[in-house]
Scaffold this motif. Structure first.
Motif, PDB file in Angstrom:
ATOM      1  N   THR A  67       0.852  -1.183   0.000  1.00  0.00           N
ATOM      2  CA  THR A  67       0.000   0.000   0.000  1.00  0.00           C
ATOM      3  C   THR A  67       0.884   1.228   0.000  1.00  0.00           C
ATOM      4  OG1 THR A  67      -0.022  -0.161   2.401  1.00  0.00           O
ATOM      5  CG2 THR A  67      -2.011  -0.853   1.249  1.00  0.00           C
ATOM      6  N   ASP A  69       0.930   5.087   1.675  1.00  0.00           N
ATOM      7  CA  ASP A  69       0.238   5.978   2.618  1.00  0.00           C
ATOM      8  C   ASP A  69       0.229   7.405   2.085  1.00  0.00           C
ATOM      9  OD1 ASP A  69       2.670   7.229   3.245  1.00  0.00           O
ATOM     10  OD2 ASP A  69       3.099   5.793   4.832  1.00  0.00           O
ATOM     11  N   GLU A  70      -0.410   8.309   2.847  1.00  0.00           N
ATOM     12  CA  GLU A  70      -0.593   9.695   2.386  1.00  0.00           C
ATOM     13  C   GLU A  70       0.737  10.381   2.108  1.00  0.00           C
ATOM     14  OE1 GLU A  70      -1.113   9.614   6.226  1.00  0.00           O
ATOM     15  OE2 GLU A  70      -1.822   7.764   5.310  1.00  0.00           O
ATOM     16  N   LYS A  71       1.759  10.007   2.883  1.00  0.00           N
ATOM     17  CA  LYS A  71       3.061  10.658   2.700  1.00  0.00           C
ATOM     18  C   LYS A  71       3.868  10.014   1.575  1.00  0.00           C
ATOM     19  CE  LYS A  71       2.283  10.950   7.295  1.00  0.00           C
ATOM     20  NZ  LYS A  71       1.931   9.653   7.895  1.00  0.00           N
ATOM     21  N   HIS A  75       4.338   0.287   1.912  1.00  0.00           N
ATOM     22  CA  HIS A  75       4.328  -0.714   2.987  1.00  0.00           C
ATOM     23  C   HIS A  75       3.986  -2.074   2.397  1.00  0.00           C
ATOM     24  CE1 HIS A  75       4.342   2.544   6.008  1.00  0.00           C
ATOM     25  NE2 HIS A  75       3.642   3.177   5.082  1.00  0.00           N
TER      26      HIS A  75
ATOM     27  N   ALA B 148      -2.642  -4.155   7.158  1.00  0.00           N
ATOM     28  CA  ALA B 148      -2.249  -2.935   6.459  1.00  0.00           C
ATOM     29  C   ALA B 148      -2.330  -1.740   7.396  1.00  0.00           C
ATOM     30  CB  ALA B 148      -3.138  -2.716   5.242  1.00  0.00           C
ATOM     31  N   LYS B 151       0.508  -1.530   9.804  1.00  0.00           N
ATOM     32  CA  LYS B 151       1.755  -1.175   9.150  1.00  0.00           C
ATOM     33  C   LYS B 151       1.808   0.266   8.677  1.00  0.00           C
ATOM     34  CE  LYS B 151       4.096  -3.826   6.593  1.00  0.00           C
ATOM     35  NZ  LYS B 151       5.196  -4.795   6.583  1.00  0.00           N
ATOM     36  N   THR B 152       0.680   0.814   8.240  1.00  0.00           N
ATOM     37  CA  THR B 152       0.738   2.136   7.601  1.00  0.00           C
ATOM     38  C   THR B 152       0.361   3.286   8.523  1.00  0.00           C
ATOM     39  OG1 THR B 152      -1.531   1.999   6.783  1.00  0.00           O
ATOM     40  CG2 THR B 152       0.183   1.139   5.360  1.00  0.00           C
TER      41      THR B 152
END
Lengths: 199, 199
Positions: A67, A69-71, A75, B148, B151-152
DNA sequence: CGCCGAGTTGAACTGAATCAAGAAACGTGG
DNA sequence: CCACGTTTCTTGATTCAGTTCAACTCGGCG
């Protein structure tokens, strides 16, 4: 592009004949719905937001499912190697846009079958359905164990576990991906390895 | 101890008639294999090392499923509330000793059926098998999403997610359990909440 | 030869864990 | 209904492991 039996890896054949228990005829029928496909290194087999319309057997190569993330951080949830099935199970099941990215870490050769064909065949061949369901059950357990591992173990313990259970992957995939899988940053993995090698 | 239809929650009935699509006769047959059982608060429904011989419908109360690490620390994988099925899926499936502890957080009322009975019934009633398999598939997706999430997201994000998605649980279960579920220590959760309430 | 991506190393920082003490809530029995 | 003990939660001070950012090394490859 018809697939010929002779061009198929024995593992693939055995997966469906021995492990799933399909007859020769059933296997041939199944095989006729598969297509070969190639995904070069760094290319995406699937991206978040896309619908997973096929299920795929990874005949050669390796992939990572992750995935973002927003930043923008990636991951990795898991890897896949030859002999594994890949795809976004949830999106495959619901036929709605998925959440995961699946990217080739090495050049990949896949054997794909569309979900509609697969569902048709599962209705015709009960053993195939059984097998598919058992497969999913097993991967559910794997996910549960992984969740437990992430929660209970320290980074060092997670690293040692991976090293023990899948030593071969260190020969094949970059450390940055292993770091992401272990949920630590590359510098931390580097230091961790140095610490361990001193001992 | 025969279970009477009138003593069963409507949710349980609808789960198998509406959601699983069983006929009246099928449901009655299924019901005849269930037994009622009580697990008081703090008692264990299952402990690591035991074989999960039954699958259980949680009619009232709540449970937590967790592991214990070498240092004795507990790590909650998930909660369950009334209307959910509980058990150690992997041990249920393999009939080998399981890895998880399942403890009642509140006084629990369960409806249990043995795995042998359940498997017999699944063979007789295809719809029941379908339903069970679909149920497992769904919980697999939930586990994947949880992995997920762990982790994120940051602890704060995980807390806010939980608060948004299951606000009611804060009324029912101790913060220490929520902390363990979120994978942080109770003092950190306390500080986190203080920080957020100031804003 | 110079570039680029991957890995390592260093220094400063940060956020959560830890340890320990205190406050609040709960339940139980007198 | 209150008093006591237990459990749960909060708070403070300190420590520490991992992150971050940046510099540097190394090897492959055009």
């Amino acid at each position: 592009m018809q697939l010929y039996r002779s061009e198929i890896s024995t593992h693939f054949v055995e997966l469906f004949t021995k492990s799933a228990g399909l007859s020769e005829q059933e296997f041939e029928l199944l095989l006729s719905h598969f297509q070969r496909e190639y995904v070069p290194r760094k290319y995406f087999y699937l991206k978040a937001g896309q619908v997973c319309t096929h299920t795929a057997y990874l005949n050669a190569g390796s992939t990572r499912t992750f995935t973002i993330d927003e930043k923008g951080g990636e991951h990795i949830l898991f890897f896949a190697f030859e002999g594994w099935m890949i795809g976004d199970l949830e999106s495959y099941h619901t036929q709605e846009p998925g959440k995961w990215y699946i990217q080739a870490m090495e050049d990949c050769e896949l054997l794909r079958i569309s979900s509609t064909d697969m569902k048709k065949l599962e209705a015709q061949i009960p053993k195939l359905k059984e097998w598919h369901s058992a497969k999913q059950t097993k991967s559910h357990f794997a996910t549960l164990n992984r969740l437990a591992e992430v929660k209970t173990l320290t980074p060092e313990e997670r690293y040692l576990n991976l090293l023990k259970q899948h030593p071969h992957i260190f020969q094949r995939i970059p450390l940055q991906f292993i770091a992401s899988y272990l949920d630590i940053e590359p510098p931390s993995l580097s230091r961790l390895r140095k610490r361990l090698s001193c001992k």
